[in-house]
Design a protein around this motif. Structure first.
Motif, PDB file in Angstrom:
ATOM      1  N   TYR A   1      -7.908 -38.180  11.005  1.00  0.00           N
ATOM      2  CA  TYR A   1      -9.013 -37.320  10.609  1.00  0.00           C
ATOM      3  C   TYR A   1      -9.415 -36.435  11.787  1.00  0.00           C
TER       4      TYR A   1
ATOM      5  N   LEU B   1      -2.757 -34.356   7.695  1.00  0.00           N
ATOM      6  CA  LEU B   1      -4.123 -34.577   8.157  1.00  0.00           C
ATOM      7  C   LEU B   1      -5.010 -34.849   6.947  1.00  0.00           C
ATOM      8  N   GLN B   2      -5.874 -35.855   7.039  1.00  0.00           N
ATOM      9  CA  GLN B   2      -6.796 -36.160   5.948  1.00  0.00           C
ATOM     10  C   GLN B   2      -7.841 -35.049   5.819  1.00  0.00           C
ATOM     11  N   GLU B   3      -8.320 -34.820   4.605  1.00  0.00           N
ATOM     12  CA  GLU B   3      -9.302 -33.754   4.379  1.00  0.00           C
ATOM     13  C   GLU B   3     -10.698 -34.136   4.868  1.00  0.00           C
ATOM     14  N   GLN B   4     -11.032 -35.407   4.841  1.00  0.00           N
ATOM     15  CA  GLN B   4     -12.372 -35.850   5.217  1.00  0.00           C
ATOM     16  C   GLN B   4     -12.626 -35.612   6.706  1.00  0.00           C
ATOM     17  N   HIS B   5     -13.836 -35.208   7.061  1.00  0.00           N
ATOM     18  CA  HIS B   5     -14.207 -35.034   8.460  1.00  0.00           C
ATOM     19  C   HIS B   5     -14.214 -36.394   9.160  1.00  0.00           C
ATOM     20  N   GLY B   6     -13.808 -36.405  10.429  1.00  0.00           N
ATOM     21  CA  GLY B   6     -13.717 -37.652  11.160  1.00  0.00           C
ATOM     22  C   GLY B   6     -15.024 -38.411  11.265  1.00  0.00           C
TER      23      GLY B   6
ATOM     24  N   GLU C   1      -5.668 -33.218  16.997  1.00  0.00           N
ATOM     25  CA  GLU C   1      -5.308 -33.855  15.714  1.00  0.00           C
ATOM     26  C   GLU C   1      -3.801 -33.748  15.472  1.00  0.00           C
TER      27      GLU C   1
ATOM     28  N   THR D   1      -9.441 -40.999  14.543  1.00  0.00           N
ATOM     29  CA  THR D   1     -10.181 -39.737  14.486  1.00  0.00           C
ATOM     30  C   THR D   1      -9.892 -38.950  15.760  1.00  0.00           C
TER      31      THR D   1
ATOM     32  N   TYR E   1     -15.670 -40.081   8.023  1.00  0.00           N
ATOM     33  CA  TYR E   1     -14.797 -41.255   7.893  1.00  0.00           C
ATOM     34  C   TYR E   1     -15.364 -42.446   8.661  1.00  0.00           C
TER      35      TYR E   1
ATOM     36  N   PRO F   1      -4.112 -43.275   8.647  1.00  0.00           N
ATOM     37  CA  PRO F   1      -4.723 -41.972   8.365  1.00  0.00           C
ATOM     38  C   PRO F   1      -5.320 -41.339   9.617  1.00  0.00           C
TER      39      PRO F   1
END
Length: 309
Positions: A64, A99-104, A46, A34, A107, A62
């Motif tokens: 985040y 970059l993953q869409e989910q907020h760190g 990021e 993250t 996650y 991954p």
């Protein structure tokens, strides 16, 4: 058995070296990384994280994006140390890793709710970690330990006379983490200022035939110019890799379980970490405070592992 970790980071040249060390160590399973605003703004931290993963050839990890600023104050950054990009030095191409869409923070919460015995490794301001603990205190049950780079006592500060940068950026977050009841190990300036990038040590990275070794040399070439001028030292302290080295070789470090308290109010000493090393108060111990390390052993480990990437 491998140790499951989540790295929380704000790269930063020394953050990059820490990530590379973790990825080069089969004893560690990096579940995810993250990013947090700190050394440079979030858009760069990021991006820099993904650049480092690409350098290491690890698109499977991954990444985040987390919080873009501290919990209750404006963001302070450190381009004067790390350069405009945060990774000034080598020419690292734009990454193909998405970059993953989910907020760190989401996650971190989701992973800890579903995965026991996870070690959190914050290398920057503690905003993401404190936000996760505040929103979801139940995750504490699955945190094995928080091993962080931050703070300082005998060495004082590096962004103000009293405060180390990571804690100063978000002292409220640091206070939340230290009061959380989770096992915390703090790698402060008192320890990291002993891990200096001398010319022979950088030469060992530059001589490697892989991509990572010469990149580490270029990162440290840029990074150390600031500290050499500031401290008159032979090199720069590699702060963040000490966190990963501690997980791998705790025997290289000397520590004591003590109370550490963060100053969150004073305009003079905001972000200071008051370490009761001599146990002169009745405040309960809450932090394993690492005061020193075997620098030669640390660099032997770092050189051995980076050479394998």
């Amino acid at each position: 058995m491998t140790r499951k970790i989540i790295i929380d980071t704000d790269p930063g040249q020394d953050d990059a070296v820490a990530i590379l060390l973790a990825l080069a160590s089969p004893e560690l399973q990096v579940l995810g990384i993250t990013a947090v605003a700190g050394n440079v703004p979030l858009a760069l931290t990021e991006l820099n994280t993904r650049k480092v993963l690409e350098l290491a050839g690890r698109p499977d990890i991954p990444v985040y994006a987390g919080c873009d600023g501290p919990m209750d104050r404006p963001l302070v950054t450190a381009e004067h140390v790390h350069g405009r990009t945060g990774l000034d030095g080598p020419d690292l191409p734009d990454p193909q890793i998405a970059l993953q869409e989910q907020h760190g923070v989401d996650y971190i919460i989701e992973t800890l709710r579903n995965t026991p015995d996870v070690t959190l490794c914050p290398l920057g301001p503690l905003t993401n970690i404190a936000t996760a603990l505040t929103r979801a205190p139940d995750i504490k049950a699955n945190i094995r330990e928080i091993v962080l780079m931050g703070g300082g006592y005998f060495e004082g500060g590096n962004i103000t006379p009293a405060a180390e940068f990571n804690v100063y950026v978000d002292p409220t977050a640091a206070d939340i983490v230290l009061r959380s009841g989770v096992a915390v190990t703090m790698i402060p300036l008192d320890c990291t200022h002993q891990a200096l990038t001398t010319a022979p040590r950088i030469a060992a990275f530059r001589a490697m035939t892989n991509r990572a070794g010469p990149a580490v040399a270029e990162l440290t070439d840029f990074f150390e110019r600031f500290d050499k001028e500031k401290y008159g030292s032979d090199g720069a302290p590699l702060h963040d890799p000490c966190v990963i080295a501690y997980l791998l070789r705790p025997d290289l470090f000397h520590s004591r379980l003590i109370n550490v308290t963060v100053e969150t109010q004073s305009p003079l000493t905001l972000g200071a970490t008051v370490a009761d090393w001599w146990r002169v108060t009745d405040r309960a111990p809450n932090v394993t405070f690492v005061r020193s390390l075997d620098a030669d052993g640390f660099f032997d480990l770092l050189i051995e592992r980076i050479a394998t990437l």
